[in-house]
Design a protein around this motif. Structure first.
Motif, PDB file in Angstrom:
ATOM      1  N   VAL A   1      10.423  11.798  10.677  1.00 43.63           N
ATOM      2  CA  VAL A   1      11.047  10.524  10.340  1.00 43.63           C
ATOM      3  C   VAL A   1      10.921   9.643  11.560  1.00 43.63           C
ATOM      4  O   VAL A   1      11.348  10.010  12.658  1.00 43.63           O
ATOM      5  N   ASN A   2      10.306   8.485  11.379  1.00 37.74           N
ATOM      6  CA  ASN A   2       9.936   7.645  12.517  1.00 37.74           C
ATOM      7  C   ASN A   2      10.566   6.257  12.437  1.00 37.74           C
ATOM      8  O   ASN A   2      10.272   5.407  13.259  1.00 37.74           O
ATOM      9  N   ASP A   3      11.391   6.006  11.410  1.00 33.94           N
ATOM     10  CA  ASP A   3      12.058   4.709  11.288  1.00 33.94           C
ATOM     11  C   ASP A   3      13.375   4.889  10.540  1.00 33.94           C
ATOM     12  O   ASP A   3      13.775   6.001  10.229  1.00 33.94           O
TER      13      ASP A   3
ATOM     14  N   ALA B   1       0.846  -1.193   0.000  1.00 32.10           N
ATOM     15  CA  ALA B   1       0.000   0.000   0.000  1.00 32.10           C
ATOM     16  C   ALA B   1       0.878   1.238   0.000  1.00 32.10           C
ATOM     17  O   ALA B   1       1.939   1.264   0.631  1.00 32.10           O
ATOM     18  N   CYS B   2       0.424   2.240  -0.708  1.00 32.38           N
ATOM     19  CA  CYS B   2       1.078   3.543  -0.789  1.00 32.38           C
ATOM     20  C   CYS B   2       0.082   4.580  -0.283  1.00 32.38           C
ATOM     21  O   CYS B   2      -1.105   4.491  -0.584  1.00 32.38           O
TER      22      CYS B   2
ATOM     23  N   TRP C   1      13.385  10.419  -3.619  1.00 34.18           N
ATOM     24  CA  TRP C   1      12.166  10.878  -2.964  1.00 34.18           C
ATOM     25  C   TRP C   1      11.027   9.979  -3.408  1.00 34.18           C
ATOM     26  O   TRP C   1      10.914   9.658  -4.597  1.00 34.18           O
ATOM     27  N   GLY C   2      10.188   9.561  -2.484  1.00 34.39           N
ATOM     28  CA  GLY C   2       9.063   8.708  -2.818  1.00 34.39           C
ATOM     29  C   GLY C   2       7.938   8.857  -1.823  1.00 34.39           C
ATOM     30  O   GLY C   2       8.053   9.550  -0.813  1.00 34.39           O
ATOM     31  N   THR C   3       6.845   8.189  -2.126  1.00 34.24           N
ATOM     32  CA  THR C   3       5.675   8.228  -1.264  1.00 34.24           C
ATOM     33  C   THR C   3       5.856   7.310  -0.064  1.00 34.24           C
ATOM     34  O   THR C   3       6.731   6.449  -0.035  1.00 34.24           O
ATOM     35  N   ILE C   4       5.014   7.487   0.912  1.00 32.94           N
ATOM     36  CA  ILE C   4       4.970   6.648   2.106  1.00 32.94           C
ATOM     37  C   ILE C   4       4.285   5.337   1.727  1.00 32.94           C
ATOM     38  O   ILE C   4       3.254   5.342   1.060  1.00 32.94           O
TER      39      ILE C   4
ATOM     40  N   ARG D   1      -0.354   1.392   9.070  1.00 36.47           N
ATOM     41  CA  ARG D   1       0.905   1.043   9.738  1.00 36.47           C
ATOM     42  C   ARG D   1       2.076   1.799   9.114  1.00 36.47           C
ATOM     43  O   ARG D   1       2.900   2.388   9.818  1.00 36.47           O
ATOM     44  N   GLU D   2       2.144   1.787   7.780  1.00 38.85           N
ATOM     45  CA  GLU D   2       3.257   2.463   7.100  1.00 38.85           C
ATOM     46  C   GLU D   2       3.225   3.973   7.331  1.00 38.85           C
ATOM     47  O   GLU D   2       4.274   4.592   7.503  1.00 38.85           O
ATOM     48  N   LEU D   3       2.037   4.554   7.348  1.00 42.39           N
ATOM     49  CA  LEU D   3       1.905   5.992   7.610  1.00 42.39           C
ATOM     50  C   LEU D   3       2.507   6.339   8.963  1.00 42.39           C
ATOM     51  O   LEU D   3       3.249   7.318   9.099  1.00 42.39           O
TER      52      LEU D   3
END
Length: 126
Positions: free
Chosen positions: A114-116, A21-22, A43-46, A62-64
């Motif tokens: 930035v969380n990861d 999922a994006c 640069w890319g999407t989440i 989750r990814e967000l």
């Protein structure tokens, strides 16, 4: 360790079909949030791959949070992308063919951070 990493231990860098999922995140000025990746510096999407038993919407949520520290009230399905144009070779040589559900995050809460370890920075673009 995630599902894809477990598969990689078995098949090495050979091509995999990866469902994921994006998430498109827009601010009040309709600017799109992008992440600068640590592995490619692009640069890319989440977004990212599904984990076992996870729905596409759960993966988006989750990814967000994992990649941007954000939550959303809901997700609006935009489209599904697949095929030869969705091929990607990571800098480490791993190959994938993405099957990617694209969602827009609705009712986003929090401040992007930035969380990861997958991202270097987050920034909104026109």
């Amino acid at each position: 360790m995630g599902y894809i990493m477990d598969l990689r231990e078995q098949v090495g860098s050979r091509p995999l079909i990866m469902a994921g999922a994006c998430v498109l995140i827009f601010n009040h000025d309709s600017h799109l949030l992008l992440q600068r990746r640590t592995d490619s510096l692009d640069w890319g999407t989440i977004g990212g791959a599904l984990e076992l038993g996870e729905s596409l919407e759960e993966a988006a949520s989750r990814e967000l949070f994992e990649e941007a520290g954000l939550t959303a009230r809901s997700f609006k399905f935009i489209t599904l992308l697949s095929g030869k144009d969705m091929y990607y070779r990571y800098p480490n040589g791993d190959e994938i063919y993405n099957v990617m559900a694209i969602y827009e995050a609705i009712g986003v809460q929090g401040n992007p951070k930035v969380n990861d370890n997958e991202g270097l920075e987050l920034r909104y673009f026109h």
